[in-house]
Write an enzyme that holds these catalytic residues in place. Structure first.
Site, short mmCIF file in Angstrom:
data_model
loop_
_atom_site.label_atom_id
_atom_site.label_comp_id
_atom_site.label_asym_id
_atom_site.label_seq_id
_atom_site.Cartn_x
_atom_site.Cartn_y
_atom_site.Cartn_z
N ARG A 122 0.84 -1.03 0.03
CA ARG A 122 -0.06 0.11 -0.06
C ARG A 122 0.83 1.19 0.02
O ARG A 122 0.52 2.44 0.40
CB ARG A 122 -0.97 0.15 1.37
CG ARG A 122 -2.16 -1.04 1.08
CD ARG A 122 -3.38 -0.69 1.91
NE ARG A 122 -4.36 -1.79 2.00
CZ ARG A 122 -4.00 -2.79 2.65
NH1 ARG A 122 -3.22 -3.06 3.72
NH2 ARG A 122 -4.99 -3.70 2.41
N LYS A 144 3.43 12.06 -10.37
CA LYS A 144 2.78 11.23 -11.33
C LYS A 144 3.60 9.88 -11.59
O LYS A 144 4.72 10.10 -12.02
CB LYS A 144 2.53 11.96 -12.83
CG LYS A 144 1.36 12.89 -12.67
CD LYS A 144 1.18 13.46 -14.01
CE LYS A 144 0.10 14.63 -13.96
NZ LYS A 144 -0.11 15.30 -15.34
N GLU A 186 10.89 21.02 -23.17
CA GLU A 186 10.02 21.15 -22.10
C GLU A 186 10.72 22.50 -21.31
O GLU A 186 9.95 23.11 -20.46
CB GLU A 186 10.07 19.91 -21.05
CG GLU A 186 9.47 18.90 -21.83
CD GLU A 186 8.05 18.83 -21.70
OE1 GLU A 186 7.29 19.74 -20.95
OE2 GLU A 186 7.23 17.72 -22.24
N LYS A 242 8.36 23.96 -12.52
CA LYS A 242 7.36 22.60 -12.25
C LYS A 242 7.17 22.42 -10.69
O LYS A 242 6.11 22.17 -10.46
CB LYS A 242 8.29 21.35 -12.91
CG LYS A 242 7.54 20.18 -12.36
CD LYS A 242 6.60 19.52 -13.36
CE LYS A 242 5.62 18.32 -12.97
NZ LYS A 242 5.75 17.51 -14.01
N GLU A 252 -3.68 18.09 -10.04
CA GLU A 252 -4.44 18.69 -11.57
C GLU A 252 -5.85 19.17 -11.66
O GLU A 252 -6.44 18.70 -12.40
CB GLU A 252 -3.74 17.47 -12.44
CG GLU A 252 -3.75 17.98 -14.15
CD GLU A 252 -3.23 17.19 -14.95
OE1 GLU A 252 -2.46 17.52 -15.75
OE2 GLU A 252 -3.37 15.86 -14.85
N ARG A 256 -2.05 23.19 -12.85
CA ARG A 256 -1.00 22.16 -13.35
C ARG A 256 -1.46 21.87 -14.97
O ARG A 256 -0.62 21.33 -15.50
CB ARG A 256 -1.29 20.78 -12.72
CG ARG A 256 0.10 19.88 -12.76
CD ARG A 256 -0.03 18.90 -11.87
NE ARG A 256 1.11 17.93 -12.02
CZ ARG A 256 1.50 16.95 -11.14
NH1 ARG A 256 1.10 17.05 -9.85
NH2 ARG A 256 2.54 16.07 -11.74
N ASN A 260 0.89 21.49 -19.65
CA ASN A 260 0.17 20.86 -20.81
C ASN A 260 0.16 21.70 -22.20
O ASN A 260 -0.13 21.12 -23.13
CB ASN A 260 -1.22 20.23 -20.96
CG ASN A 260 -1.24 18.91 -20.02
OD1 ASN A 260 -0.58 17.92 -20.21
ND2 ASN A 260 -1.81 18.98 -18.87
N HIS A 263 0.94 20.13 -25.66
CA HIS A 263 0.75 18.87 -25.46
C HIS A 263 -0.57 18.39 -26.13
O HIS A 263 -0.64 17.12 -26.54
CB HIS A 263 0.75 18.42 -24.17
CG HIS A 263 2.24 18.46 -23.48
ND1 HIS A 263 3.17 19.31 -23.28
CD2 HIS A 263 3.00 17.36 -22.90
CE1 HIS A 263 4.22 19.03 -22.90
NE2 HIS A 263 4.10 17.83 -22.49
N HIS A 267 0.54 15.67 -28.58
CA HIS A 267 0.19 14.21 -28.40
C HIS A 267 -0.32 13.65 -29.57
O HIS A 267 -0.17 12.57 -29.88
CB HIS A 267 -0.74 14.11 -27.05
CG HIS A 267 -0.05 13.97 -25.70
ND1 HIS A 267 -0.71 14.49 -24.50
CD2 HIS A 267 1.20 13.60 -25.26
CE1 HIS A 267 0.21 14.39 -23.55
NE2 HIS A 267 1.20 13.70 -23.98
N HIS A 279 8.63 12.39 -27.76
CA HIS A 279 7.93 13.37 -27.18
C HIS A 279 8.07 14.77 -27.05
O HIS A 279 7.47 15.40 -27.63
CB HIS A 279 7.75 12.76 -25.55
CG HIS A 279 6.75 13.75 -24.76
ND1 HIS A 279 5.60 13.50 -24.84
CD2 HIS A 279 7.14 14.80 -23.82
CE1 HIS A 279 4.81 14.56 -24.04
NE2 HIS A 279 5.76 15.29 -23.52
N1 GLY Z 1 3.97 16.36 -16.81
C1 GLY Z 1 2.55 17.15 -16.62
C2 GLY Z 1 2.44 16.84 -15.07
O1 GLY Z 1 3.22 16.58 -14.43
O2 GLY Z 1 1.54 17.60 -14.49
#
Ligand code: GLY
Length: 372
Positions: A122, A144, A186, A242, A252, A256, A260, A263, A267, A279
């Site tokens: 967990r 993430k 980026e 970031k 998000e 956040r 993007n 993107h 994408h 990417h």
């Molecule tokens: N890669 C975008 C984020 O971490 O929110």
């Protein structure tokens, strides 16, 4: 020595270190964080001999128990089979709650190892140690984690914030040129969305080094110590963006989304190229198209579009949209994870350093931007 950056969310706080030679400080940093259990070091074949072996040796020298696991490089490793294998490895060797996973490598390792840490018992601690420009500036910070599903990328995952992010910029000197280049997309993005000063710094370096940049690694030149130090400073500044954004919006729900930028189109183009475009390469194309959308919306002038394009080219990337069918691009943008109530939420620049979220971009305007 530069001060550490800190991510501070409502639930946690952790240091983000961006520094040449940072890996040497790992044992003392783990001690300081109270992480004294066994360490489960996950890396990929690309960094195994170069960085994972010396890191494991240094940790063992400092008295830590270290287990290591190397995954094949590439996105195919973000699979449920590989995740299950990691779980088996840890369970069979007696993983305990107080242990920590160390993720050493690029985004694939960070996502996979991070998700293994999030799910075993967990959840146990994870330390992210990115070795690519792309993962330093983006994926390693913000928690993430996840794997791919047969029906789509990154569909299975969890937010699991690391206890520490340790980005050793020395590791970039061994990165293949194309991987370095894509990372600059980026960095430029972070300038456009939030830090105009960073954007101007990037321009200043391009001015000094030449705008028409055919160097294979973009601008990185490990043999030029002064330049490398400058670029390390810029990477730290891009990471700081970031760190700020994630601190404001861990899950998000708002701010956040600005990460993007580039993107939505990016994408779509990445998918249409069947991942033949990296990417970062796709994001560069996406930023150019989305800046054009902003211009047609009357949000910014052509000067922004041109400055951004010049910078993208200077750092060794392209802006031209590959010759894909506009309908195919538009169909894929509708599947973007930012779509809400069937409307695409576009992150569009209003000025260098400022973006706005708009869900009122007419389709006819999109077509014009993409056909231009
Ligand atoms: N890669 C975008 C984020 O971490 O929110």
């Amino acid at each position: 020595m530069t001060a550490d950056l800190t991510v501070t969310t409502t639930s946690t706080s952790y240091p983000v270190v961006v520094q040449a030679g940072a890996l040497a400080s790992l044992p003392t940093r783990l001690e300081a964080l109270g992480l004294r259990g066994a360490l489960w070091l996950v890396c990929d074949g690309a960094v195994e001999t170069l960085y994972a072996a010396p890191v494991a040796e240094r940790l063992r020298g400092a008295g830590f128990v270290v287990h290591t696991y190397s995954v094949p490089p590439g996105d195919a490793s973000k699979s449920s089979a590989r995740l299950s294998d990691l779980h088996t490895w840890m369970i069979a060797d007696g993983v305990e709650r107080r242990d920590a996973v160390l993720a050493l490598g690029g985004g694939v390792v960070g996502d996979l190892a991070g998700f293994a840490a999030a799910t075993i018992l967990r959840g146990i601690a994870v330390v992210q140690m990115p070795t690519t420009l792309l993962s330093m500036v983006d994926a390693a910070v913000g928690g993430k984690t996840g794997i791919n599903h047969a029906l789509g990328k990154n569909l299975i995952g969890a937010f699991h914030q690391p206890r520490l992010v340790l980005a050793d910029t020395d590791t970039l000197s061994s990165l293949p040129p194309h991987a370095l280049r894509e990372g600059w997309a980026e960095v430029i993005k972070h300038g456009v969305i939030r830090d105009a000063g960073l954007f101007v710094e990037l321009e200043r370096i391009a001015e000094a080094r030449g705008w028409d940049n055919a160097r294979p690694g973009g601008l990185w030149d490990a043999a030029d110590a002064a330049l490398t130090a400058t670029l390390s400073g810029l990477i730290r500044r891009a990471v700081a963006v970031k760190v700020e954004v994630v601190s404001i919006d861990e899950f998000e729900r708002g701010e956040r989304i600005t990460l993007n930028y580039g993107h939505t189109i990016g994408h779509a183009v990445e998918q249409l190229s069947h991942y033949g475009l990296l990417h970062g390469e796709a994001v560069a194309v996406g930023m150019h198209a989305e800046a054009r959308i902003a211009q047609l919306m009357g949000m910014c002038d052509g000067d922004l579009v041109e400055r951004q394009a010049a910078l993208i080219h200077a750092y060794g990337l392209r802006t031209a949209l590959p010759a894909y069918d506009v309908d195919a691009i538009l169909a894929l943008t509708m599947r973007d994870k930012k779509v809400q109530a069937k409307k695409i939420r576009w992150v569009l620049p209003a000025a260098i350093g400022t973006v706005q979220v708009r869900d009122d971009v007419p389709e006819e305007l999109l077509r014009r931007a993409l056909q231009a």
